[in-house]
Design a protein around this motif. Sequence first.
Motif, PDB file in Angstrom:
ATOM      1  N   GLN A 195       0.837  -1.200   0.000  1.00  0.00           N
ATOM      2  CA  GLN A 195       0.000   0.000   0.000  1.00  0.00           C
ATOM      3  C   GLN A 195       0.876   1.256   0.000  1.00  0.00           C
ATOM      4  O   GLN A 195       0.617   2.195  -0.741  1.00  0.00           O
ATOM      5  N   GLN A 196       1.923   1.286   0.842  1.00  0.00           N
ATOM      6  CA  GLN A 196       2.816   2.441   0.881  1.00  0.00           C
ATOM      7  C   GLN A 196       3.564   2.580  -0.436  1.00  0.00           C
ATOM      8  O   GLN A 196       3.783   3.679  -0.920  1.00  0.00           O
ATOM      9  N   GLU A 197       3.995   1.462  -0.989  1.00  0.00           N
ATOM     10  CA  GLU A 197       4.754   1.463  -2.237  1.00  0.00           C
ATOM     11  C   GLU A 197       3.948   2.097  -3.366  1.00  0.00           C
ATOM     12  O   GLU A 197       4.496   2.791  -4.211  1.00  0.00           O
ATOM     13  N   THR A 198       2.637   1.860  -3.394  1.00  0.00           N
ATOM     14  CA  THR A 198       1.814   2.326  -4.508  1.00  0.00           C
ATOM     15  C   THR A 198       1.082   3.634  -4.228  1.00  0.00           C
ATOM     16  O   THR A 198       0.396   4.154  -5.102  1.00  0.00           O
ATOM     17  N   GLU A 199       1.202   4.176  -3.026  1.00  0.00           N
ATOM     18  CA  GLU A 199       0.586   5.466  -2.702  1.00  0.00           C
ATOM     19  C   GLU A 199       1.149   6.536  -3.637  1.00  0.00           C
ATOM     20  O   GLU A 199       2.360   6.661  -3.798  1.00  0.00           O
ATOM     21  N   LEU A 200       0.265   7.311  -4.266  1.00  0.00           N
ATOM     22  CA  LEU A 200       0.717   8.324  -5.224  1.00  0.00           C
ATOM     23  C   LEU A 200       1.066   9.635  -4.533  1.00  0.00           C
ATOM     24  O   LEU A 200       0.268  10.176  -3.765  1.00  0.00           O
ATOM     25  N   LEU A 201       2.264  10.123  -4.822  1.00  0.00           N
ATOM     26  CA  LEU A 201       2.749  11.388  -4.282  1.00  0.00           C
ATOM     27  C   LEU A 201       2.866  12.416  -5.393  1.00  0.00           C
ATOM     28  O   LEU A 201       3.080  12.071  -6.559  1.00  0.00           O
ATOM     29  N   ALA A 202       2.758  13.680  -5.028  1.00  0.00           N
ATOM     30  CA  ALA A 202       3.022  14.761  -5.971  1.00  0.00           C
ATOM     31  C   ALA A 202       4.526  14.801  -6.229  1.00  0.00           C
ATOM     32  O   ALA A 202       5.327  14.714  -5.300  1.00  0.00           O
ATOM     33  N   VAL A 203       4.905  14.925  -7.486  1.00  0.00           N
ATOM     34  CA  VAL A 203       6.314  15.055  -7.861  1.00  0.00           C
ATOM     35  C   VAL A 203       6.543  16.508  -8.271  1.00  0.00           C
ATOM     36  O   VAL A 203       5.749  17.090  -9.020  1.00  0.00           O
ATOM     37  N   TYR A 204       7.617  17.081  -7.743  1.00  0.00           N
ATOM     38  CA  TYR A 204       7.954  18.489  -7.964  1.00  0.00           C
ATOM     39  C   TYR A 204       9.228  18.602  -8.781  1.00  0.00           C
ATOM     40  O   TYR A 204       9.971  17.633  -8.935  1.00  0.00           O
TER      41      TYR A 204
ATOM     42  N   ALA B  17       3.958  10.199  -8.879  1.00  0.00           N
ATOM     43  CA  ALA B  17       4.581   8.871  -8.956  1.00  0.00           C
ATOM     44  C   ALA B  17       4.293   8.161  -7.643  1.00  0.00           C
ATOM     45  O   ALA B  17       3.990   8.790  -6.630  1.00  0.00           O
ATOM     46  N   ASP B  18       4.384   6.837  -7.683  1.00  0.00           N
ATOM     47  CA  ASP B  18       4.162   6.096  -6.446  1.00  0.00           C
ATOM     48  C   ASP B  18       5.333   6.339  -5.493  1.00  0.00           C
ATOM     49  O   ASP B  18       6.440   6.671  -5.902  1.00  0.00           O
ATOM     50  N   ARG B  19       5.055   6.204  -4.211  1.00  0.00           N
ATOM     51  CA  ARG B  19       6.037   6.488  -3.165  1.00  0.00           C
ATOM     52  C   ARG B  19       7.331   5.691  -3.377  1.00  0.00           C
ATOM     53  O   ARG B  19       8.429   6.221  -3.210  1.00  0.00           O
ATOM     54  N   GLY B  20       7.207   4.431  -3.729  1.00  0.00           N
ATOM     55  CA  GLY B  20       8.394   3.600  -3.938  1.00  0.00           C
ATOM     56  C   GLY B  20       9.309   4.180  -5.005  1.00  0.00           C
ATOM     57  O   GLY B  20      10.524   4.248  -4.823  1.00  0.00           O
ATOM     58  N   THR B  21       8.733   4.615  -6.108  1.00  0.00           N
ATOM     59  CA  THR B  21       9.530   5.210  -7.188  1.00  0.00           C
ATOM     60  C   THR B  21      10.160   6.519  -6.736  1.00  0.00           C
ATOM     61  O   THR B  21      11.332   6.785  -7.001  1.00  0.00           O
ATOM     62  N   VAL B  22       9.382   7.353  -6.045  1.00  0.00           N
ATOM     63  CA  VAL B  22       9.895   8.638  -5.558  1.00  0.00           C
ATOM     64  C   VAL B  22      11.120   8.417  -4.683  1.00  0.00           C
ATOM     65  O   VAL B  22      12.147   9.076  -4.846  1.00  0.00           O
ATOM     66  N   TYR B  23      11.032   7.466  -3.755  1.00  0.00           N
ATOM     67  CA  TYR B  23      12.145   7.211  -2.841  1.00  0.00           C
ATOM     68  C   TYR B  23      13.318   6.529  -3.539  1.00  0.00           C
ATOM     69  O   TYR B  23      14.466   6.908  -3.345  1.00  0.00           O
ATOM     70  N   ARG B  24      13.047   5.512  -4.352  1.00  0.00           N
ATOM     71  CA  ARG B  24      14.128   4.781  -5.028  1.00  0.00           C
ATOM     72  C   ARG B  24      14.914   5.673  -5.978  1.00  0.00           C
ATOM     73  O   ARG B  24      16.124   5.576  -6.074  1.00  0.00           O
TER      74      ARG B  24
ATOM     75  N   ALA C 118      19.778   6.544   3.745  1.00  0.00           N
ATOM     76  CA  ALA C 118      20.005   5.104   3.547  1.00  0.00           C
ATOM     77  C   ALA C 118      20.642   4.814   2.196  1.00  0.00           C
ATOM     78  O   ALA C 118      20.271   3.874   1.513  1.00  0.00           O
ATOM     79  N   GLY C 119      21.589   5.676   1.804  1.00  0.00           N
ATOM     80  CA  GLY C 119      22.332   5.462   0.570  1.00  0.00           C
ATOM     81  C   GLY C 119      21.607   5.859  -0.698  1.00  0.00           C
ATOM     82  O   GLY C 119      22.083   5.605  -1.800  1.00  0.00           O
ATOM     83  N   THR C 120      20.456   6.470  -0.570  1.00  0.00           N
ATOM     84  CA  THR C 120      19.655   6.870  -1.728  1.00  0.00           C
ATOM     85  C   THR C 120      19.436   8.381  -1.685  1.00  0.00           C
ATOM     86  O   THR C 120      19.205   8.933  -0.613  1.00  0.00           O
ATOM     87  N   PRO C 121      19.489   9.042  -2.842  1.00  0.00           N
ATOM     88  CA  PRO C 121      19.203  10.482  -2.844  1.00  0.00           C
ATOM     89  C   PRO C 121      17.806  10.770  -2.303  1.00  0.00           C
ATOM     90  O   PRO C 121      16.870  10.015  -2.563  1.00  0.00           O
ATOM     91  N   MET C 122      17.683  11.844  -1.547  1.00  0.00           N
ATOM     92  CA  MET C 122      16.394  12.267  -1.001  1.00  0.00           C
ATOM     93  C   MET C 122      16.280  13.760  -1.315  1.00  0.00           C
ATOM     94  O   MET C 122      17.099  14.549  -0.846  1.00  0.00           O
TER      95      MET C 122
END
Length: 179
Positions: free
Chosen positions: A4-13, A23-30, A115-119
Amino acid sequence: MSTQQETELLAVYDADRRVIGQADRGTVYREGLWHASAGVLVRSNDGRRIYVHRRTDSKLVFAGMHDCLAGGVVDAGEVPAAAAIRELREELGIELPAGTVLPVLGTVSWDGEWAGTPMRCHLFVYEVRSDGPFRHQPSEIADGWWWTDAELRAHLDDPSWPFVPDTRVLLADLLIDDA
């Protein structure tokens, strides 16, 4: 991260704080996409104290760290001010009357790493006055307490104190110098 968290849609800026899609939260974070979060600084009614809390160890981002903003990511189709009011209700149980407009304290863009990923996140900060009572969302907040600005500043002066980095960037300018 749950499905559910992975597929939650976030606004992309974009880097200039303009919404450019979703994009989904997983994509935004990855992929380290620019997104936004909204946070609310809770001051006591007399303005002398700030509500500080520790995030749960199960949080996806900044787990177990301290913060003084009730907040979270801006969903697709949502504006930061609405996200701030939603997060205040979800995390601390503070219900604001319909039509409430929270004062904007500032905005900061944080381009870092977690955690080693750009934020990359634009943080929109608001303020509310309340003495509680608070109802912590168990999955979000482990504990909470009141501190004066001076007490919070003393902790922030220690770079090893585990405090969320995006809030840390903005907070120094928002604290009152106690005389």
